[in-house]
Design an enzyme around this catalytic site. Structure first.
Site, PDB file in Angstrom:
ATOM      1  N   LYS A 153       0.812  -1.218   0.000  1.00 31.83           N
ATOM      2  CA  LYS A 153       0.000   0.000   0.000  1.00 31.83           C
ATOM      3  C   LYS A 153       0.842   1.262   0.000  1.00 31.83           C
ATOM      4  O   LYS A 153       0.409   2.309  -0.496  1.00 31.83           O
ATOM      5  CB  LYS A 153      -0.947   0.013   1.211  1.00 31.83           C
ATOM      6  CG  LYS A 153      -2.077  -0.964   1.057  1.00 31.83           C
ATOM      7  CD  LYS A 153      -3.254  -0.607   1.925  1.00 31.83           C
ATOM      8  CE  LYS A 153      -4.447  -1.482   1.565  1.00 31.83           C
ATOM      9  NZ  LYS A 153      -5.500  -1.476   2.548  1.00 31.83           N
ATOM     10  N   LYS A 235      -5.564 -10.981  -5.595  1.00 29.67           N
ATOM     11  CA  LYS A 235      -6.810 -11.251  -4.864  1.00 29.67           C
ATOM     12  C   LYS A 235      -7.896 -10.262  -5.281  1.00 29.67           C
ATOM     13  O   LYS A 235      -7.588  -9.130  -5.688  1.00 29.67           O
ATOM     14  CB  LYS A 235      -6.576 -11.196  -3.351  1.00 29.67           C
ATOM     15  CG  LYS A 235      -6.334  -9.822  -2.802  1.00 29.67           C
ATOM     16  CD  LYS A 235      -6.499  -9.768  -1.275  1.00 29.67           C
ATOM     17  CE  LYS A 235      -6.374  -8.308  -0.845  1.00 29.67           C
ATOM     18  NZ  LYS A 235      -6.682  -7.994   0.503  1.00 29.67           N
ATOM     19  N   LYS A 238     -11.517  -4.622  -2.853  1.00 30.00           N
ATOM     20  CA  LYS A 238     -12.350  -3.423  -2.977  1.00 30.00           C
ATOM     21  C   LYS A 238     -11.528  -2.250  -3.493  1.00 30.00           C
ATOM     22  O   LYS A 238     -12.057  -1.334  -4.123  1.00 30.00           O
ATOM     23  CB  LYS A 238     -12.928  -3.110  -1.590  1.00 30.00           C
ATOM     24  CG  LYS A 238     -13.958  -2.045  -1.577  1.00 30.00           C
ATOM     25  CD  LYS A 238     -15.279  -2.529  -2.145  1.00 30.00           C
ATOM     26  CE  LYS A 238     -16.257  -1.382  -2.220  1.00 30.00           C
ATOM     27  NZ  LYS A 238     -17.619  -1.791  -2.462  1.00 30.00           N
TER      28      LYS A 238
HETATM   29  P1  TYM Z   1     -10.780  -6.451   4.893  1.00 29.44           P
HETATM   30  O1  TYM Z   1     -11.809  -5.446   5.251  1.00 29.44           O
HETATM   31  O2  TYM Z   1      -9.877  -6.164   3.747  1.00 29.44           O
HETATM   32  O3  TYM Z   1     -11.490  -7.848   4.573  1.00 29.44           O
HETATM   33  C1  TYM Z   1     -12.424  -8.442   5.471  1.00 29.44           C
HETATM   34  C2  TYM Z   1     -12.243  -9.950   5.450  1.00 29.44           C
HETATM   35  O4  TYM Z   1     -12.402 -10.431   4.102  1.00 29.44           O
HETATM   36  C3  TYM Z   1     -11.278 -11.224   3.738  1.00 29.44           C
HETATM   37  N1  TYM Z   1     -11.009 -11.036   2.299  1.00 29.44           N
HETATM   38  C4  TYM Z   1     -10.851 -12.046   1.432  1.00 29.44           C
HETATM   39  N2  TYM Z   1     -10.882 -13.371   1.599  1.00 29.44           N
HETATM   40  C5  TYM Z   1     -10.688 -14.142   0.492  1.00 29.44           C
HETATM   41  N3  TYM Z   1     -10.475 -13.631  -0.749  1.00 29.44           N
HETATM   42  C6  TYM Z   1     -10.421 -12.298  -0.967  1.00 29.44           C
HETATM   43  N4  TYM Z   1     -10.227 -11.816  -2.180  1.00 29.44           N
HETATM   44  C7  TYM Z   1     -10.612 -11.433   0.160  1.00 29.44           C
HETATM   45  N5  TYM Z   1     -10.644 -10.078   0.313  1.00 29.44           N
HETATM   46  C8  TYM Z   1     -10.879  -9.865   1.633  1.00 29.44           C
HETATM   47  C9  TYM Z   1     -10.126 -10.677   4.583  1.00 29.44           C
HETATM   48  O5  TYM Z   1      -9.101 -11.627   4.723  1.00 29.44           O
HETATM   49  C10 TYM Z   1     -10.826 -10.367   5.890  1.00 29.44           C
HETATM   50  O6  TYM Z   1     -10.910 -11.519   6.700  1.00 29.44           O
HETATM   51  N6  TYM Z   1      -7.235  -5.742   8.326  1.00 29.44           N
HETATM   52  C11 TYM Z   1      -8.510  -6.377   8.089  1.00 29.44           C
HETATM   53  C12 TYM Z   1      -9.623  -5.950   9.019  1.00 29.44           C
HETATM   54  C13 TYM Z   1      -9.319  -6.108  10.468  1.00 29.44           C
HETATM   55  C14 TYM Z   1      -9.326  -7.330  11.194  1.00 29.44           C
HETATM   56  C15 TYM Z   1      -9.047  -6.954  12.541  1.00 29.44           C
HETATM   57  C16 TYM Z   1      -9.528  -8.663  10.843  1.00 29.44           C
HETATM   58  C17 TYM Z   1      -9.041  -5.102  11.338  1.00 29.44           C
HETATM   59  N7  TYM Z   1      -8.894  -5.601  12.578  1.00 29.44           N
HETATM   60  C18 TYM Z   1      -8.941  -7.922  13.528  1.00 29.44           C
HETATM   61  C19 TYM Z   1      -9.431  -9.625  11.843  1.00 29.44           C
HETATM   62  C20 TYM Z   1      -9.140  -9.252  13.161  1.00 29.44           C
HETATM   63  C21 TYM Z   1      -8.944  -6.016   6.673  1.00 29.44           C
HETATM   64  O7  TYM Z   1      -8.545  -5.019   6.130  1.00 29.44           O
HETATM   65  O8  TYM Z   1      -9.914  -6.845   6.166  1.00 29.44           O
END
Ligand code: TYM
Length: 370
Positions: A153, A235, A238
């Site tokens: 990023k 992957k 968004k």
């Molecule tokens: P975020 O908001 O990007 O995504 C939320 C969840 O969706 C999963 N995910 C995917 N899984 C499979 N294939 C994909 N293409 C894909 N895109 C997204 C992510 O792995 C995630 O589980 N940093 C985290 C949010 C967060 C978090 C936490 C998660 C903040 N604090 C504490 C767990 C525990 C994030 O940006 O997820």
């Protein structure tokens, strides 16, 4: 008939219906003992999602589907809309407000039940940022600088916001403030989970055993990492500027069909399952498989005689069928913003009750209070 994989979600969608229609529903949720203390043998599940609008199917298959299942089998379950994580890069306040409601509506429509889990907005529970400071004092810049998401990023930025750098520390605090031991996430979050494990260990070594080991729960097979429709080596995300790279849970049937038709594949006409050699076709088969519960091998058998372009239409129809009831529910819920705000306010109150206990313990152990 909804596809088999959705039967559980339908149950929750229907129970959500009765929840919305019942004037007692929000108060009734307080009676569920989800914020009592846990014994050491019990589970606490925590996970988070950024409020980037309606979810895409990567979020759904990689994480949220598992979240819904865990509500049934766990003692205590918390899911957070991690709004503080979404301001690490510049954002429009009006869009962020709208996105928080959209992600809330999406999660409820996928089957997250405010009676079975605590659904809340991260910034409404200040102990996340308080613990994040303590953990930030225990980690090093070298460790954070190595994390792949930060590298990716920050690569295109001239000036790197400090928040982007310390983002994974806040993520560790999100998990540890609830002493969660199970964290259902997609594969892309593994390194962040390793940091949370490291910080829990380090804290326990320095101050005495306090935090449990937070274990990552990763979905099986290709659901753990759903690929972009435009570039199947990346992957689905968004933040991809091309909306055709992802299928969102609020997409119309026409949008879904169009995106699947335009998905990048190759020039071989028959349909085969070859994730290494034919990642584009394999990605569509994997999504089709996750949506219907059918094995990729069976999907390929059923596609014998079809050209890839014809198979894409079959897959698109199955995806439309799976998404349709969720989309309908999202649109209904978005007409009830007061209800969505109430769910988040109730969730924040319950989450704060747990977070306050952990924070009190941390302050004592660290020497900030007697
Ligand atoms: P975020 O908001 O990007 O995504 C939320 C969840 O969706 C999963 N995910 C995917 N899984 C499979 N294939 C994909 N293409 C894909 N895109 C997204 C992510 O792995 C995630 O589980 N940093 C985290 C949010 C967060 C978090 C936490 C998660 C903040 N604090 C504490 C767990 C525990 C994030 O940006 O997820």
């Amino acid at each position: 008939m909804p596809p088999k994989a959705y039967s559980l979600h339908f149950r929750w969608i229907f129970s959500l219906n009765s929840l919305i229609n019942s004037p007692l529903s929000i108060n009734a949720a307080y009676n569920y003992p989800i914020y009592r203390s846990l014994s050491t043998k019990e589970d606490r599940v925590f996970s988070g999602i950024q409020p980037t609008g309606t979810l895409h199917i990567g979020n759904y298959f990689g994480a949220v589907k598992k979240w819904v299942e865990l509500q049934e089998s766990s003692d205590s379950v918390l899911y957070s809309i991690v709004d503080l994580h979404s301001i690490t890069l510049p954002q429009d306040p009006q869009v962020l407000k709208k996105n928080i409601l959209e992600v809330t509506a999406s999660l409820l429509s996928c089957g997250i039940s405010p009676e079975k889990s605590i659904l809340f907005q991260q910034s409404m529970v200040p102990q996340h940022t308080e613990l994040s400071w303590v953990l930030g004092c225990m980690t090093t810049m070298a460790r954070l600088g190595h994390l792949p998401q930060y590298k990716e990023k920050s690569a295109s930025l001239k000036e790197i916001p400090l928040g982007l750098f310390i983002y994974p520390v806040l993520q560790s605090a999100d998990i540890l403030i609830y002493k969660a031991n199970k964290v259902p996430v997609g594969e892309d979050q593994l390194q962040h989970l390793q940091l949370a494990q490291h910080l829990a260990n380090l804290f326990n070594k320095r101050f005495g055993k306090f935090f449990p080991h937070p274990k990552a729960l990763i979905s099986d097979g290709s659901s753990a990492r759903v690929k972009s429709l435009r570039n199947p080596t990346k992957k689905m995300s968004k933040s991809d500027v091309d909306p055709k790279s992802r299928i969102e849970l609020a997409d119309t049937d026409d949008q879904i069909v169009n995106k699947v038709k335009k998905a990048l594949t190759d020039f071989t006409s028959e349909v085969t399952w070859d994730p290494e050699g034919r990642p584009g076709v394999a990605n569509i088969i994997a999504i089709h498989s996750a949506m219907t519960g059918k094995d990729p091998e069976r999907i390929v058998e059923e596609a014998v005689g079809l050209e890839t372009a014809q198979y894409k239409l079959v897959a698109a129809e199955a995806i439309c069928e799976g998404i349709r009831p969720i989309r309908t529910k999202i649109n209904e819920l978005l007409k009830e913003p007061q209800y969505l705000h109430q769910v988040l306010a109730d969730g924040a109150e319950k989450a704060s009750n747990i977070a306050a206990i952990t924070w009190d313990g941390v302050r004592k152990l660290v020497g900030l209070s007697h």
